[in-house]
Design an enzyme around this catalytic site. Sequence first.
Site, PDB file in Angstrom:
ATOM      1  N   ASP A  44     -57.158  46.968 -67.013  1.00 24.13           N
ATOM      2  CA  ASP A  44     -55.811  47.086 -66.472  1.00 24.13           C
ATOM      3  C   ASP A  44     -55.277  48.506 -66.615  1.00 24.13           C
ATOM      4  OD1 ASP A  44     -55.691  44.502 -65.612  1.00 24.13           O
ATOM      5  OD2 ASP A  44     -54.516  43.749 -67.301  1.00 24.13           O
ATOM      6  N   GLY A  45     -55.686  49.218 -67.671  1.00 26.44           N
ATOM      7  CA  GLY A  45     -55.234  50.590 -67.842  1.00 26.44           C
ATOM      8  C   GLY A  45     -55.642  51.474 -66.688  1.00 26.44           C
ATOM      9  N   THR A 165     -46.102  40.211 -68.291  1.00 19.11           N
ATOM     10  CA  THR A 165     -47.238  39.562 -68.951  1.00 19.11           C
ATOM     11  C   THR A 165     -47.940  40.519 -69.916  1.00 19.11           C
ATOM     12  OG1 THR A 165     -48.679  40.141 -67.077  1.00 19.11           O
ATOM     13  CG2 THR A 165     -47.635  37.965 -67.043  1.00 19.11           C
TER      14      THR A 165
END
Length: 266
Positions: A44-45, A165
């Site tokens: 996700d980074g 989230t």
Amino acid sequence: MADRIGNYLEAAGVADIWHESAWDLESTTSHLPKVDLLITLGGDGTMLRAARIGAPYAVPMLGVKMGRLGFLAEVQPHDWEAPLAAILAGNYWIEERLMVRMHVERTHPDTGVCEAICTYDALNDVVLSRGNLARVVRISAELDDGYLTTYTCDGLIVSTATGSTGYALAVGGPVMPPELRNILVIPIAPHLSMDRAVILSEGATIRLQATSDYPPMVTVDGQVVVEVQEGDQVLVVGSPHLARFVRTRERSYFYQTLMDKMQWTT
């Protein structure tokens, strides 16, 4: 894997294919005005960084999950050919997500003029928090030029629906649908101050000022760090740019994916 995907696209007739590191901002940006699809390999980074780079050019992104959790990625590393074939055939939809824009404003000591010393966009969140010392920080919060409250806490998260989230969820915040264009404000470890999350309407303006005996800091998507001085103000608004994700799954994918990722189905 990047080479395999590139070879597949070349065989499918895609004329212009390039590979760059997500951290090579200059080289990546030079391609973006002519890009139709940005494929990211990582966690996700990597996708957060790609979103900040690609959003000003309205470039849609396809994420291949190489990280541990992977909320944002669409494709698994062992099954990327079928989704890519569907995309090339036009069988996909674009999910648009709000980003927020953060300015740090500082008053010039000589002229008295307030100026923005830095500006960053965030897909997940902007966090104003204490520095290296384990002490609370007092954060005064204004909403649309009206005083809201003063938090005594470890920090304050200003989050998008995408970021709900992430860090915001870890401190007890609500889960927001990814295409919702509202902004979430939630304190981290509040002490004798408001401890509830607040969801703001689209177009809201949040102005924060931290007071402490040591320099607080602002983090953008957990990747960019800015040290703020006494008197600095942190302004957060909706970004004019949207992050765009290519999806091949059903539009109802989000909640089932969330349950599976967090292992909440048992």
